[in-house]
Design a protein around this motif. Structure first.
Motif, PDB file in Angstrom:
ATOM      1  N   LYS A   1      43.450  18.496  38.157  1.00  0.00           N
ATOM      2  CA  LYS A   1      43.265  19.703  39.188  1.00  0.00           C
ATOM      3  C   LYS A   1      44.467  20.336  39.232  1.00  0.00           C
ATOM      4  CE  LYS A   1      38.876  18.473  39.567  1.00  0.00           C
ATOM      5  NZ  LYS A   1      37.797  18.667  38.632  1.00  0.00           N
ATOM      6  N   ARG A   2      44.259  21.749  39.325  1.00  0.00           N
ATOM      7  CA  ARG A   2      45.560  22.511  39.394  1.00  0.00           C
ATOM      8  C   ARG A   2      45.357  23.415  40.354  1.00  0.00           C
ATOM      9  NH1 ARG A   2      49.143  22.242  34.076  1.00  0.00           N
ATOM     10  NH2 ARG A   2      48.614  20.039  33.634  1.00  0.00           N
ATOM     11  N   ARG A   3      46.532  24.189  40.952  1.00  0.00           N
ATOM     12  CA  ARG A   3      46.147  25.187  41.958  1.00  0.00           C
ATOM     13  C   ARG A   3      47.211  26.168  41.230  1.00  0.00           C
ATOM     14  NH1 ARG A   3      42.066  24.044  42.886  1.00  0.00           N
ATOM     15  NH2 ARG A   3      41.342  23.049  44.850  1.00  0.00           N
ATOM     16  N   TYR A   4      46.830  27.696  41.301  1.00  0.00           N
ATOM     17  CA  TYR A   4      47.632  28.774  41.170  1.00  0.00           C
ATOM     18  C   TYR A   4      48.217  29.451  42.128  1.00  0.00           C
ATOM     19  CZ  TYR A   4      45.368  27.315  36.724  1.00  0.00           C
ATOM     20  OH  TYR A   4      45.089  26.421  35.736  1.00  0.00           O
ATOM     21  N   LEU A   5      49.245  30.008  42.221  1.00  0.00           N
ATOM     22  CA  LEU A   5      49.797  30.707  43.347  1.00  0.00           C
ATOM     23  C   LEU A   5      50.249  32.286  42.977  1.00  0.00           C
ATOM     24  CD1 LEU A   5      50.788  27.347  43.996  1.00  0.00           C
ATOM     25  CD2 LEU A   5      52.085  28.723  45.762  1.00  0.00           C
TER      26      LEU A   5
ATOM     27  N   ILE B   1      54.912  34.469  48.862  1.00  0.00           N
ATOM     28  CA  ILE B   1      53.295  33.848  48.550  1.00  0.00           C
ATOM     29  C   ILE B   1      52.318  34.912  48.954  1.00  0.00           C
ATOM     30  CG2 ILE B   1      51.803  32.157  48.593  1.00  0.00           C
ATOM     31  CD1 ILE B   1      54.305  31.401  47.025  1.00  0.00           C
ATOM     32  N   ARG B   2      51.600  35.226  48.171  1.00  0.00           N
ATOM     33  CA  ARG B   2      50.468  36.064  48.765  1.00  0.00           C
ATOM     34  C   ARG B   2      49.052  35.353  48.593  1.00  0.00           C
ATOM     35  NH1 ARG B   2      50.994  42.333  47.524  1.00  0.00           N
ATOM     36  NH2 ARG B   2      51.922  42.520  49.337  1.00  0.00           N
ATOM     37  N   ALA B   3      48.896  34.703  47.607  1.00  0.00           N
ATOM     38  CA  ALA B   3      47.430  33.922  47.595  1.00  0.00           C
ATOM     39  C   ALA B   3      47.496  32.636  46.685  1.00  0.00           C
ATOM     40  CB  ALA B   3      46.513  34.907  46.893  1.00  0.00           C
ATOM     41  N   VAL B   4      46.649  31.953  47.054  1.00  0.00           N
ATOM     42  CA  VAL B   4      46.489  30.556  46.568  1.00  0.00           C
ATOM     43  C   VAL B   4      45.131  30.428  45.847  1.00  0.00           C
ATOM     44  CG1 VAL B   4      46.549  27.939  46.541  1.00  0.00           C
ATOM     45  CG2 VAL B   4      48.241  29.390  47.745  1.00  0.00           C
ATOM     46  N   SER B   5      44.961  29.911  44.588  1.00  0.00           N
ATOM     47  CA  SER B   5      43.424  29.911  44.164  1.00  0.00           C
ATOM     48  C   SER B   5      43.412  28.874  42.920  1.00  0.00           C
ATOM     49  CB  SER B   5      43.122  31.310  43.446  1.00  0.00           C
ATOM     50  OG  SER B   5      41.981  31.200  42.985  1.00  0.00           O
TER      51      SER B   5
END
Length: 185
Positions: free
Chosen positions: A11-15, A94-98
């Motif tokens: 599992k990964r998160r994108y910023l 940082i504006r968003a994490v998805s």
């Protein structure tokens, strides 16, 4: 070799981060080295290896970054310590994490930069140059407006040598305007 099913994938998160100052476009490879150095200097090699930071794309004044799920908070903290990329002052906000890259690319479109004020609109005098382009001045210095966001104005001093970036606010503009009026108002 077959593709792993989604339940077995890592599992990964994108910023999504905005690149400041506006108009700075670092190369993705150079930005990766700067980001990795920021993570290593703050958390060490072991945490950086577990976090797996990566720069995926630099698009329209934004950068898409990747890390392992659960490490996004630490990764965002490390990004806040980033100060330079190849001796150019850079900051990542940082504006968003998805969980998907596609949703971040859709958000880039929603973060469109504010319209730059043009001469003849909003009470700005129409002082056009030889080619019909509006001319702006900060004091006695001719400048080009690069970006406007909120009350902040990024301007680039015109000139052949020693071009400087000016980071102004509405207060700076009001002070300059006040000093050009004879009674100081």
């Amino acid at each position: 070799m077959s593709i792993r099913p989604p339940t077995l994938r890592e599992k990964r998160r994108y910023l999504l981060a905005r690149i400041d100052p506006a108009g700075t476009n670092p190369e993705a490879k150079d930005l990766y080295y700067a980001v990795y150095e920021a993570v290593v200097s703050l958390f060490g090699d072991m945490a950086a290896a577990a976090m797996q930071p990566s720069v995926l794309a630099v698009e329209e004044g934004h950068v898409i970054l990747r890390c392992r799920r659960g490490a996004e908070r630490e990764f965002a903290i490390a990004l806040s310590t980033l100060a330079t990329c190849r001796d150019i002052p850079v900051a990542l906000r940082i504006r968003a994490v998805s969980g998907t890259i596609e949703s971040l690319r859709e958000r880039i479109a929603t973060f469109a930069p504010q319209e730059i004020p043009r001469a003849g609109q909003d009470g700005i005098p129409a002082d056009n140059g030889p080619c019909g382009t509006p001319q702006y001045q900060f004091g006695s210095i001719p400048v080009d407006i690069v970006m406007c966001h909120g009350h902040k104005v990024d301007a680039l001093e015109k000139g052949f040598k020693n071009t400087r970036r000016l980071f102004l606010t509405t207060e700076d503009l009001e002070i300059i305007h006040a000093t050009t009026i004879s009674d100081g108002l």
